[in-house]
Structures are given as C-alpha cells and as structure tokens.
Design a protein around this motif. Structure first.
Motif, PDB file in Angstrom:
ATOM      1  N   SER A  86       1.492 -49.126  49.901  1.00  0.00           N
ATOM      2  CA  SER A  86       0.907 -49.400  51.003  1.00  0.00           C
ATOM      3  C   SER A  86       1.564 -49.127  52.243  1.00  0.00           C
ATOM      4  CB  SER A  86       0.739 -50.996  50.686  1.00  0.00           C
ATOM      5  OG  SER A  86       1.813 -51.715  50.456  1.00  0.00           O
ATOM      6  N   SER A  87       2.903 -49.572  52.272  1.00  0.00           N
ATOM      7  CA  SER A  87       3.747 -49.390  53.523  1.00  0.00           C
ATOM      8  C   SER A  87       3.808 -47.981  53.894  1.00  0.00           C
ATOM      9  CB  SER A  87       5.221 -49.817  53.353  1.00  0.00           C
ATOM     10  OG  SER A  87       5.429 -51.249  52.911  1.00  0.00           O
ATOM     11  N   PHE A  88       3.876 -47.050  52.959  1.00  0.00           N
ATOM     12  CA  PHE A  88       3.785 -45.354  53.396  1.00  0.00           C
ATOM     13  C   PHE A  88       2.568 -45.252  53.811  1.00  0.00           C
ATOM     14  CE2 PHE A  88       2.410 -41.381  51.702  1.00  0.00           C
ATOM     15  CZ  PHE A  88       3.549 -40.419  52.294  1.00  0.00           C
ATOM     16  N   LEU A  89       1.630 -45.567  53.405  1.00  0.00           N
ATOM     17  CA  LEU A  89      -0.107 -45.391  53.798  1.00  0.00           C
ATOM     18  C   LEU A  89      -0.258 -46.040  55.308  1.00  0.00           C
ATOM     19  CD1 LEU A  89      -1.907 -45.950  50.494  1.00  0.00           C
ATOM     20  CD2 LEU A  89      -1.193 -43.776  51.464  1.00  0.00           C
ATOM     21  N   LYS A  90       0.182 -47.184  55.347  1.00  0.00           N
ATOM     22  CA  LYS A  90       0.138 -47.725  56.600  1.00  0.00           C
ATOM     23  C   LYS A  90       0.722 -47.048  57.767  1.00  0.00           C
ATOM     24  CE  LYS A  90       0.272 -52.193  59.027  1.00  0.00           C
ATOM     25  NZ  LYS A  90       0.840 -53.714  58.821  1.00  0.00           N
ATOM     26  N   GLY A 128      -2.292 -33.407  54.139  1.00  0.00           N
ATOM     27  CA  GLY A 128      -2.794 -34.064  55.258  1.00  0.00           C
ATOM     28  C   GLY A 128      -4.150 -34.824  55.116  1.00  0.00           C
ATOM     29  N   TYR A 129      -4.130 -35.657  53.969  1.00  0.00           N
ATOM     30  CA  TYR A 129      -5.142 -36.329  53.492  1.00  0.00           C
ATOM     31  C   TYR A 129      -5.291 -37.620  54.529  1.00  0.00           C
ATOM     32  CZ  TYR A 129      -5.413 -33.711  49.155  1.00  0.00           C
ATOM     33  OH  TYR A 129      -5.659 -32.728  48.364  1.00  0.00           O
ATOM     34  N   GLN A 130      -6.711 -37.796  54.829  1.00  0.00           N
ATOM     35  CA  GLN A 130      -6.544 -39.202  55.570  1.00  0.00           C
ATOM     36  C   GLN A 130      -7.327 -40.225  54.959  1.00  0.00           C
ATOM     37  OE1 GLN A 130      -8.617 -35.825  56.980  1.00  0.00           O
ATOM     38  NE2 GLN A 130      -8.195 -36.045  59.189  1.00  0.00           N
ATOM     39  N   VAL A 131      -7.936 -40.004  54.048  1.00  0.00           N
ATOM     40  CA  VAL A 131      -8.621 -41.114  53.172  1.00  0.00           C
ATOM     41  C   VAL A 131      -7.933 -41.097  51.561  1.00  0.00           C
ATOM     42  CG1 VAL A 131     -10.450 -42.199  52.130  1.00  0.00           C
ATOM     43  CG2 VAL A 131     -10.425 -41.252  54.383  1.00  0.00           C
ATOM     44  N   ILE A 132      -7.392 -42.099  51.146  1.00  0.00           N
ATOM     45  CA  ILE A 132      -7.052 -42.272  49.561  1.00  0.00           C
ATOM     46  C   ILE A 132      -7.923 -43.219  48.687  1.00  0.00           C
ATOM     47  CG2 ILE A 132      -5.364 -44.029  50.002  1.00  0.00           C
ATOM     48  CD1 ILE A 132      -3.531 -42.606  47.903  1.00  0.00           C
ATOM     49  N   MET A 133      -8.790 -42.876  47.857  1.00  0.00           N
ATOM     50  CA  MET A 133      -9.749 -43.515  47.141  1.00  0.00           C
ATOM     51  C   MET A 133      -9.084 -43.682  45.424  1.00  0.00           C
ATOM     52  SD  MET A 133     -13.799 -42.481  46.811  1.00  0.00           S
ATOM     53  CE  MET A 133     -14.051 -42.530  48.466  1.00  0.00           C
ATOM     54  N   PRO A 134      -8.670 -44.744  45.437  1.00  0.00           N
ATOM     55  CA  PRO A 134      -8.210 -45.175  43.797  1.00  0.00           C
ATOM     56  C   PRO A 134      -9.576 -45.764  43.202  1.00  0.00           C
ATOM     57  CG  PRO A 134      -7.635 -46.854  45.284  1.00  0.00           C
ATOM     58  CD  PRO A 134      -8.216 -45.858  46.308  1.00  0.00           C
ATOM     59  N   LEU A 171       0.960 -63.072  30.784  1.00  0.00           N
ATOM     60  CA  LEU A 171       1.483 -62.433  31.993  1.00  0.00           C
ATOM     61  C   LEU A 171       0.708 -61.041  32.507  1.00  0.00           C
ATOM     62  CD1 LEU A 171       5.242 -62.904  31.186  1.00  0.00           C
ATOM     63  CD2 LEU A 171       3.818 -63.970  33.057  1.00  0.00           C
ATOM     64  N   GLN A 172       0.304 -60.379  31.433  1.00  0.00           N
ATOM     65  CA  GLN A 172      -0.480 -59.146  31.775  1.00  0.00           C
ATOM     66  C   GLN A 172      -1.540 -59.337  32.539  1.00  0.00           C
ATOM     67  OE1 GLN A 172      -1.318 -56.797  28.134  1.00  0.00           O
ATOM     68  NE2 GLN A 172      -1.815 -54.943  29.498  1.00  0.00           N
ATOM     69  N   ALA A 173      -2.431 -60.310  32.065  1.00  0.00           N
ATOM     70  CA  ALA A 173      -3.611 -60.348  32.624  1.00  0.00           C
ATOM     71  C   ALA A 173      -3.516 -60.860  34.115  1.00  0.00           C
ATOM     72  CB  ALA A 173      -4.470 -61.351  32.135  1.00  0.00           C
ATOM     73  N   ARG A 174      -2.510 -61.740  34.319  1.00  0.00           N
ATOM     74  CA  ARG A 174      -2.313 -62.398  35.665  1.00  0.00           C
ATOM     75  C   ARG A 174      -1.768 -61.266  36.740  1.00  0.00           C
ATOM     76  NH1 ARG A 174      -0.171 -66.869  32.814  1.00  0.00           N
ATOM     77  NH2 ARG A 174       2.242 -66.489  33.600  1.00  0.00           N
ATOM     78  N   PHE A 175      -0.770 -60.435  36.194  1.00  0.00           N
ATOM     79  CA  PHE A 175      -0.441 -59.178  36.698  1.00  0.00           C
ATOM     80  C   PHE A 175      -1.291 -58.285  37.323  1.00  0.00           C
ATOM     81  CE2 PHE A 175       0.989 -54.725  36.970  1.00  0.00           C
ATOM     82  CZ  PHE A 175       1.831 -54.739  38.001  1.00  0.00           C
ATOM     83  N   LEU A 176      -2.355 -58.063  36.400  1.00  0.00           N
ATOM     84  CA  LEU A 176      -3.491 -57.095  36.790  1.00  0.00           C
ATOM     85  C   LEU A 176      -4.280 -57.643  37.733  1.00  0.00           C
ATOM     86  CD1 LEU A 176      -4.160 -55.518  32.977  1.00  0.00           C
ATOM     87  CD2 LEU A 176      -2.985 -54.415  35.134  1.00  0.00           C
ATOM     88  N   LEU A 177      -4.945 -58.847  37.565  1.00  0.00           N
ATOM     89  CA  LEU A 177      -5.652 -59.423  38.484  1.00  0.00           C
ATOM     90  C   LEU A 177      -5.093 -59.625  39.919  1.00  0.00           C
ATOM     91  CD1 LEU A 177      -7.286 -62.053  35.961  1.00  0.00           C
ATOM     92  CD2 LEU A 177      -8.536 -60.320  37.049  1.00  0.00           C
ATOM     93  N   LYS A 178      -3.773 -59.907  39.946  1.00  0.00           N
ATOM     94  CA  LYS A 178      -3.055 -60.011  41.276  1.00  0.00           C
ATOM     95  C   LYS A 178      -3.076 -58.671  41.898  1.00  0.00           C
ATOM     96  CE  LYS A 178       1.322 -61.422  43.224  1.00  0.00           C
ATOM     97  NZ  LYS A 178       2.774 -61.852  42.905  1.00  0.00           N
ATOM     98  N   GLN A 179      -2.905 -57.539  41.146  1.00  0.00           N
ATOM     99  CA  GLN A 179      -2.804 -56.353  41.762  1.00  0.00           C
ATOM    100  C   GLN A 179      -4.214 -55.894  41.960  1.00  0.00           C
ATOM    101  OE1 GLN A 179      -0.289 -53.849  42.309  1.00  0.00           O
ATOM    102  NE2 GLN A 179       0.855 -55.582  41.659  1.00  0.00           N
ATOM    103  N   GLU A 180      -5.361 -56.398  41.339  1.00  0.00           N
ATOM    104  CA  GLU A 180      -6.815 -55.999  41.902  1.00  0.00           C
ATOM    105  C   GLU A 180      -6.940 -56.919  43.002  1.00  0.00           C
ATOM    106  OE1 GLU A 180     -10.705 -56.019  39.022  1.00  0.00           O
ATOM    107  OE2 GLU A 180     -10.157 -58.020  39.717  1.00  0.00           O
ATOM    108  N   LYS A 181      -6.641 -58.074  43.137  1.00  0.00           N
ATOM    109  CA  LYS A 181      -6.925 -58.939  44.343  1.00  0.00           C
ATOM    110  C   LYS A 181      -6.264 -58.160  45.650  1.00  0.00           C
ATOM    111  CE  LYS A 181      -6.677 -63.493  46.080  1.00  0.00           C
ATOM    112  NZ  LYS A 181      -6.394 -64.985  46.095  1.00  0.00           N
ATOM    113  N   ARG A 182      -4.950 -57.780  45.349  1.00  0.00           N
ATOM    114  CA  ARG A 182      -4.308 -57.214  46.458  1.00  0.00           C
ATOM    115  C   ARG A 182      -4.958 -55.923  47.191  1.00  0.00           C
ATOM    116  NH1 ARG A 182       1.936 -54.382  46.392  1.00  0.00           N
ATOM    117  NH2 ARG A 182       1.856 -54.151  48.820  1.00  0.00           N
ATOM    118  N   MET A 183      -5.462 -55.004  45.995  1.00  0.00           N
ATOM    119  CA  MET A 183      -6.099 -53.993  46.541  1.00  0.00           C
ATOM    120  C   MET A 183      -7.407 -54.470  47.149  1.00  0.00           C
ATOM    121  SD  MET A 183      -6.966 -50.733  47.053  1.00  0.00           S
ATOM    122  CE  MET A 183      -5.159 -50.414  46.363  1.00  0.00           C
TER     123      MET A 183
END
Length: 399
Positions: free
Chosen positions: A116-120, A97-103, A149-161
């Motif tokens: 994200s869909s599961f959490l929403k 029953g966690y209400q907050v997740i903190m990565p 590709l690795q850097a672009r992927f990681l930066l995209k993931q960071e922006k999404r978060m």
C-alpha cells in the motif's frame, strides 16, 4: 495508454480466465485505451500455461504466470509465492509503468495490502475484484472456524482492501449492501455490480449442432435432455440433483442427463443414479460448450443455502439462457431471485425444501414449451458481455 495489472491466485484447474475475464478485458480494450496484463499465481504447468499465454496473446492481453510450489506444503508454498510475487510486482510497476492494479479475491488482496505505501507513493490506483465472499465460503463449506486466528486475519485483510481500494467490483447488488454495512455507507459510491456477462456471438443456439450432438449421444429428438455445466461437490447439491433426476425419470420417463463437469474424475465417482444408462458425463473443450447447450432442453443449477452465496452469480445461468434454455434449480445466489424469480422459464427449487419437489415437478412439462428465442432475448438484456464491459469501464473511469 493506461496499463492495468490484474493479479489472480488459482489452482491448476480453472477456466474462468478464458471463459469470463479474458473476454471482458478484450471488450474493455476495444472500447478504451486501457491495456491489461494478467499476472496469475497458480500451480498449473506445461500445456495449460502455454494455452493461456497463447489465448491472451490472440486477444491482445499479456499473460504472466508465477508458480506456486506444492512440494513443501500448501502454507509454505503460498508464503514463498507471495514473498516472491511482491518483489516481482514492485519491479513490474517500476519497469512497465502500470497505473492501475487490480487484485482478485483474497490472496492477491493480501499481497496488494502489503504494497500500500509503495503504491501510494507512485499514485497507483487500486480496483478490487471482490468476486463473491471467498472467506465466508470457506467458513460455510470448507470447515474454516469463523473464530480462528486464520479467519480473523483473512477477514481483516479483506476489510483493509475494501477500504484501500479506489473502486470495488462485485457480482451482485446484495454483495454491495453487505460490504457497505461493514465499512460504512460513505464508501458506497465506489462499488460497482458487474454481471458475469457472456459473449452472445459465442453462446447461441445451433440447430445443426443440436442434431449432431444428440446423434453422438444416441438421443432421439423426442427425448428430453437436462444439462449441468461446471463445478460439483456437496455445496452444489449434487446428491439432491441426482435424486431429482431419478424422481423426474420415474414420473415422466424419457429423460437424459448430460453433465459437463470441471473435474471429470470426481463426477464419475460421485454422481449416483438409478438410471446410469441415461446419464452422460463428458469432458469437452470450452469452445464446444454452446454446442452441447444447444443439444439440451433444460439447464440445471443448484447451490446449498449459505451466507456466502449473496456475493455470487453463477456464470452458467447466463450461458444457459443465451442458448435459450429454461432453468431448473435454485435461485439463492446473488441477485438471481430478483432477476429471474418471476420468469415463466424458471422453475425454482430450494435445496432446503426437497420435500416439496415432487409437487413442483408438475410444472416441468411447461418448461419445454418455452420459446428459446424469447429466453435468449431476456438474456441479452441481463447477461451480455457488453453489459459487463460497460460496468468495468465505469469503475475504471471513476479513478
């Protein structure tokens, strides 16, 4: 009771949980009905895991470890841990029953993005512990190609978060400005700059410990002891640090350097000096660090200039200052310059201006005249654990 699942990703040699986050989480729990579970991915084993689990239990924090295998290669082990961790976290959220997740930082952010869909659907709030600019740091210091590709992927993931999170914690106001420039001014209200606060009841000067430690090192009270605590490597200007010590020893004499590194073997292999008999490299338990800071006279802090430093604030600065130590080193990290730049107990030395150091060292004796109690008083205003706890509470209460 509101339950928070804090997710972090580490090597086998980290001490920031016990030194920074466990105390903050304990402080938050004392002031609220939030309760933390720390879910750590790492390749640590055995006694280290037992130690963290016991420490968390003593502080009222549940600690869960998930192994990252290194036996079949770094990438394969990481992907396998992410896949397993994703399933475990979904199960934990439904069962506990966690209400907050903190990565915290990059890899946990990628994991939470995938959920994200599961959490929403379950109305789980997200607080992103941005904790500097780790991807940019890899570009600055580890050879990551920013166009790969690795850097672009990681930066995209960071922006999404950053966009997905309901609140974002940073280590500097500068970091907030950089993030907001990237994702839009409308996102600014959800950002909070939290100092790397330290417990002033733990980090404090002890005259008794000063005498005890200095005696064990063979230092007389008239000798001057510099101290460096924490990580080493090219990014930390270790060669310049040792050159500075040699320069000051030739100029003033009567100096000793005490180094308490995270990696003892690395320090012994890489710290070069003309005065090896005056350098003490030791591995000491975290609980003894205030005693060694009490034994010292000046605290050292250096980092090579780089874009990623805008998001950092060295934990060691608060520790030094709470123990009454003046600072010798660079202020190019996070908000350090704006907080400390005009203080008489700080001698700012830029690693890009080493040629100016000899002249600036004329100020060195004046640092030894600074009042340790006054320095501690300043630190209590800016680097106390209570300040960090209150910022975390502000972010959590905004959800």
């Amino acid at each position: 009771m509101k339950k928070i699942l804090y997710i972090t990703w580490d090597s086998d040699r980290t001490n920031y949980l016990e030194s920074l986050f466990f105390p903050i989480f304990q402080g938050v729990q004392k002031k609220s009905d939030y309760r933390f579970t720390v879910f750590q991915f790492s390749w640590a084993k055995g006694s280290e895991l037992s130690r963290l689990s016991n420490l968390g239990e003593d502080l009222g924090i549940k600690y869960i470890h998930h192994p990252i295998s290194r036996e079949k290669g770094r990438m394969r082990g990481s992907l396998h841990a992410l896949w397993q961790g994703r399933r475990l976290i979904k199960r934990m959220i439904d069962n506990e029953g966690y209400q907050v997740i903190m990565p915290r930082a990059t890899m946990p952010a990628i994991l939470v993005n995938s959920l994200s869909s599961f959490l929403k659907k379950r109305n789980i709030k997200i607080v992103f512990e941005a904790d500097g600019f780790p991807i940019q740091e890899r570009i600055d210091f580890s050879g990551l190609n920013p166009d790969s590709l690795q850097a672009r992927f990681l930066l995209k993931q960071e922006k999404r978060m950053l966009l997905l999170a309901n609140a974002v914690l940073t280590r500097s106001k500068k970091a907030i400005d950089i993030h907001v420039d990237r994702i839009g001014e409308a996102q600014r209200p959800k950002f909070y700059a939290a100092a790397n606060g330290r417990n002033p009841d733990f980090f404090k000067f002890s005259k008794e410990k000063r005498s005890e430690i200095r005696k064990s090192l063979g230092l007389s009270e008239s000798e001057v002891c510099w101290i460096y605590v924490g990580s080493l490597g090219p990014a930390y200007g270790e060669e310049d640090l040792m050159s500075l010590f040699d320069l000051a020893q030739k100029r003033f004499g009567n100096l000793h350097l005490l180094v308490l590194p995270n990696d003892l073997d690395y320090a012994k292999e890489n710290l070069r000096t003309e005065f090896s008999d005056r350098v003490h490299i030791l591995n000491v338990p975290f609980k003894e660090i205030p005693s060694y800071l009490s034994a010292a006279d000046i605290g050292l802090n250096f980092r090579k200039n780089a874009a990623s430093l805008s998001g950092l604030f060295p934990i060691k600065l608060g520790e030094y200052l709470l123990c009454g130590l003046p600072i010798l080193g660079s202020l190019n990290m996070g908000d350090a310059e704006s907080i400390l730049g005009d203080q008489s107990f700080v001698l700012n030395l830029d690693l890009d201006s080493v040629e100016d150091w000899e002249g600036r060292l004329e100020r060195l004796p004046s640092l030894l005249q600074e009042d340790r109690l006054a320095i501690r008083g300043f630190a209590l205003e800016h680097f106390s654990l209570d300040s960090s706890v209150n910022t975390y509470l502000e972010a959590l209460n905004s959800l």
